[in-house]
Design a protein around this motif. Structure first.
Motif, PDB file in Angstrom:
ATOM      1  N   VAL A  11       0.065  -0.387  -2.104  1.00 18.74           N
ATOM      2  CA  VAL A  11      -1.022   0.449  -2.593  1.00 18.74           C
ATOM      3  C   VAL A  11      -1.379  -0.011  -4.002  1.00 18.74           C
ATOM      4  CG1 VAL A  11      -1.650   2.797  -3.254  1.00 18.74           C
ATOM      5  CG2 VAL A  11      -0.349   2.402  -1.181  1.00 18.74           C
ATOM      6  N   CYS A  12      -2.669  -0.117  -4.277  1.00 15.34           N
ATOM      7  CA  CYS A  12      -3.138  -0.543  -5.598  1.00 15.34           C
ATOM      8  C   CYS A  12      -2.816   0.529  -6.627  1.00 15.34           C
ATOM      9  CB  CYS A  12      -4.641  -0.796  -5.552  1.00 15.34           C
ATOM     10  SG  CYS A  12      -5.353  -1.248  -7.144  1.00 15.34           S
ATOM     11  N   THR A  13      -2.198   0.129  -7.719  1.00 15.28           N
ATOM     12  CA  THR A  13      -1.854   1.086  -8.772  1.00 15.28           C
ATOM     13  C   THR A  13      -3.046   1.390  -9.673  1.00 15.28           C
ATOM     14  OG1 THR A  13      -1.049  -0.721 -10.157  1.00 15.28           O
ATOM     15  CG2 THR A  13       0.572   0.440  -8.815  1.00 15.28           C
ATOM     16  N   GLY A  14      -4.072   0.575  -9.621  1.00 13.71           N
ATOM     17  CA  GLY A  14      -5.257   0.808 -10.449  1.00 13.71           C
ATOM     18  C   GLY A  14      -6.095   1.969  -9.946  1.00 13.71           C
ATOM     19  N   CYS A  15      -6.218   2.093  -8.635  1.00 13.52           N
ATOM     20  CA  CYS A  15      -7.057   3.148  -8.057  1.00 13.52           C
ATOM     21  C   CYS A  15      -6.263   4.144  -7.222  1.00 13.52           C
ATOM     22  CB  CYS A  15      -8.154   2.526  -7.208  1.00 13.52           C
ATOM     23  SG  CYS A  15      -7.553   1.622  -5.759  1.00 13.52           S
ATOM     24  N   GLY A  16      -4.973   3.918  -7.068  1.00 17.88           N
ATOM     25  CA  GLY A  16      -4.152   4.836  -6.277  1.00 17.88           C
ATOM     26  C   GLY A  16      -4.429   4.743  -4.792  1.00 17.88           C
TER      27      GLY A  16
END
Length: 57
Positions: A11-16
């Motif tokens: 999962v991308c940590t920038g956009c959750g």
């Protein structure tokens, strides 16, 4: 794993995982300057919500 390329993704940590992030914009409403939130695609994951998982070194 992604069905397309067999690569493990996280999962991308920038956009959750949403694929979008808030982008505050200046707007004038009734003659008063305010900030309005618009959405834009996450630049870390290109709007996909997942990124390739890189194992720690």
């Amino acid at each position: 794993m992604s069905d397309d390329d067999g690569q493990v993704r996280a999962v991308c940590t920038g956009c959750g995982g949403d694929g979008q992030v808030a982008d505050p914009t200046l707007a004038v409403l009734d003659g008063i300057g305010r900030s309005v939130l618009t959405m834009r695609a996450c630049r870390w994951c290109d709007g996909e919500g997942r990124r390739p998982l890189h194992p720690p070194v």
